[in-house]
Design a protein around this motif. Structure first.
Motif, PDB file in Angstrom:
ATOM      1  N   GLY A 254       0.824  -1.475   0.535  1.00  0.00           N
ATOM      2  CA  GLY A 254      -0.211   0.082  -0.197  1.00  0.00           C
ATOM      3  C   GLY A 254       0.586   0.970  -0.051  1.00  0.00           C
ATOM      4  O   GLY A 254       0.345   2.149  -0.093  1.00  0.00           O
ATOM      5  N   LYS A 256       1.365   2.877   2.457  1.00  0.00           N
ATOM      6  CA  LYS A 256       1.739   4.464   3.143  1.00  0.00           C
ATOM      7  C   LYS A 256       2.033   4.308   4.746  1.00  0.00           C
ATOM      8  O   LYS A 256       3.308   3.813   4.933  1.00  0.00           O
ATOM      9  CB  LYS A 256      -0.681   3.670   3.644  1.00  0.00           C
ATOM     10  CG  LYS A 256      -1.785   3.886   2.623  1.00  0.00           C
ATOM     11  CD  LYS A 256      -1.175   4.954   1.652  1.00  0.00           C
ATOM     12  CE  LYS A 256      -2.721   4.438   0.277  1.00  0.00           C
ATOM     13  NZ  LYS A 256      -2.660   5.454  -0.477  1.00  0.00           N
ATOM     14  N   THR A 260       0.011  -0.141   8.835  1.00  0.00           N
ATOM     15  CA  THR A 260      -0.134  -0.238   8.202  1.00  0.00           C
ATOM     16  C   THR A 260       0.092  -1.653   6.963  1.00  0.00           C
ATOM     17  O   THR A 260      -1.684  -1.831   6.573  1.00  0.00           O
ATOM     18  CB  THR A 260      -0.968   1.206   6.962  1.00  0.00           C
ATOM     19  OG1 THR A 260      -0.008   1.116   6.267  1.00  0.00           O
ATOM     20  CG2 THR A 260      -1.633   2.501   7.410  1.00  0.00           C
ATOM     21  N   HIS A 285       4.985   8.731   1.820  1.00  0.00           N
ATOM     22  CA  HIS A 285       4.136   7.060   1.338  1.00  0.00           C
ATOM     23  C   HIS A 285       2.589   8.666   1.303  1.00  0.00           C
ATOM     24  O   HIS A 285       3.451   9.669   1.622  1.00  0.00           O
ATOM     25  CB  HIS A 285       4.239   6.642   2.378  1.00  0.00           C
ATOM     26  CG  HIS A 285       4.343   7.378   4.028  1.00  0.00           C
ATOM     27  ND1 HIS A 285       3.072   7.057   4.400  1.00  0.00           N
ATOM     28  CD2 HIS A 285       5.244   6.674   4.628  1.00  0.00           C
ATOM     29  CE1 HIS A 285       3.226   7.895   5.540  1.00  0.00           C
ATOM     30  NE2 HIS A 285       4.784   7.809   5.873  1.00  0.00           N
ATOM     31  N   ASN A 287      -1.138   8.781   3.094  1.00  0.00           N
ATOM     32  CA  ASN A 287      -2.209   8.198   3.624  1.00  0.00           C
ATOM     33  C   ASN A 287      -3.578   7.153   3.550  1.00  0.00           C
ATOM     34  O   ASN A 287      -3.814   7.105   2.338  1.00  0.00           O
ATOM     35  CB  ASN A 287      -2.166   9.841   3.841  1.00  0.00           C
ATOM     36  CG  ASN A 287      -1.733  11.223   4.890  1.00  0.00           C
ATOM     37  OD1 ASN A 287      -0.460  10.720   4.565  1.00  0.00           O
ATOM     38  ND2 ASN A 287      -2.152  11.799   4.724  1.00  0.00           N
ATOM     39  N   SER A 288      -2.990   6.564   5.186  1.00  0.00           N
ATOM     40  CA  SER A 288      -3.936   5.016   4.381  1.00  0.00           C
ATOM     41  C   SER A 288      -5.457   5.939   4.753  1.00  0.00           C
ATOM     42  O   SER A 288      -6.395   5.079   4.106  1.00  0.00           O
ATOM     43  CB  SER A 288      -3.809   3.923   5.637  1.00  0.00           C
ATOM     44  OG  SER A 288      -3.823   4.461   6.717  1.00  0.00           O
TER      45      SER A 288
END
Length: 308
Positions: A254, A256, A260, A285, A287-288
């Motif tokens: 991902g 993130k 996470t 990275h 933000n989730s």
């Protein structure tokens, strides 16, 4: 009720008290709070846009917000493309708030055709010209590190020849950077997100840095990329430690914030801190979670992994 407590309570009500990290508050231009709200052990470096919902669109407001949360560093890949006026303004804020400027990308990255690997002299001269321009940007924003990516593989040449071409280009770049105390950090990138690039592993970057033999040529160890490419993170950091000058991170999968994905960032940061690392760790990275809630969750995540 004091203004800061009012803001904290408002955020807690609207976003959920459970997600509010220690010391977080909404930044405004009129805020007089200049204290470091959270005492991070390492120099984690956010980038522009990471806190735009809490801080607003203005880049100077975002820098001040980062400092208000306790972040003591900042990085900006696109800094060379900002106006001189904006670069100067950002440098003033960073100096005032005690923030260390991290990396920016120093040159054109070739994502699909050989440049430094090819030995082509025109491509080399283009690269060196951009390195010279990067020196001026670095001076303007008080940057010590600039990112270099050698580019795409040359499928028509053996790997050893490509390595020799890259090393020669980097030696000439180092000669430009050394008098100014600027370090180019070589970033290995993973094969999944960036297929076909020449530099992919930490040992390969280590070999090149040793061959260049300059204090101005070191490694940018991006934990996200190296988890995908090779894993074995702490042993590889240890093996290449004397050539690492900069870190970046993102969780996998991902890309993130830490917590996470699968990477144990608390242990990685504990190891880096135990080595006495005083450089920058770039938060490269996304933000989730979107919006203000996601930005507060990101701050909380860094506070969590910084507890060791």
């Amino acid at each position: 009720m004091e203004r800061r407590n009012f803001i904290k309570n408002t955020l807690s009500t609207s976003l959920g008290a459970s997600i509010l990290p220690v010391g977080a508050f909404a930044y405004s231009k009129t805020s007089e709070n200049k204290s470091k709200e959270y005492p991070y052990k390492l120099k984690y470096a956010p980038h522009i846009g990471m806190f735009k919902n809490l801080a607003g669109d203005d880049v100077l407001d975002q820098l001040n917000f980062m400092a208000d949360q306790g972040f003591t560093a900042f990085e900006d890949n696109g800094m060379p493309h900002r106006s001189i006026k904006q670069q100067t303004e950002m440098a003033k804020v960073m100096e005032k708030r005690g923030m260390t400027m991290g990396v920016f990308v120093a040159h054109t990255i070739y994502w699909s055709e050989p440049n430094l690997t090819s030995g082509n002299l025109e491509k080399r001269e283009e690269f060196l010209k951009e390195i010279k321009s990067a020196v001026e940007v670095a001076k303007r924003v008080n940057a010590k590190w600039v990112t270099v990516v050698p580019g795409f593989v040359d499928l028509r040449q053996e790997h050893g020849y490509q390595t020799a071409h890259v090393v020669e280009s980097l030696k000439q770049a180092a000669a430009i950077l050394e008098p100014h105390g600027i370090i180019m950090v070589l970033e290995p990138l993973n094969f999944r997100d960036h297929p076909g690039l020449f530099l992919s592993k930490s040992a390969q970057a280590y070999e090149i840095c040793k061959a260049v033999g300059s204090p101005s040529c070191k490694i940018l160890f991006d934990v996200y990329h190296q988890q995908i490419t090779e894993g074995n993170l702490i042993p590889n950091i240890e093996a290449s430690w004397d050539e690492i000058a900069y870190f970046q991170m993102g969780d996998n999968p991902g890309r993130k914030e830490p917590t996470t994905g699968e990477i144990n960032y608390k242990n990685i940061f504990k190891y880096i801190h135990s080595k006495g690392f005083d450089g920058v760790l770039g938060m490269e990275h996304g933000n989730s979670i979107p919006g203000k809630e996601g930005e507060l969750a990101l701050i909380k995540a860094y506070q969590e992994v910084d507890q060791f």
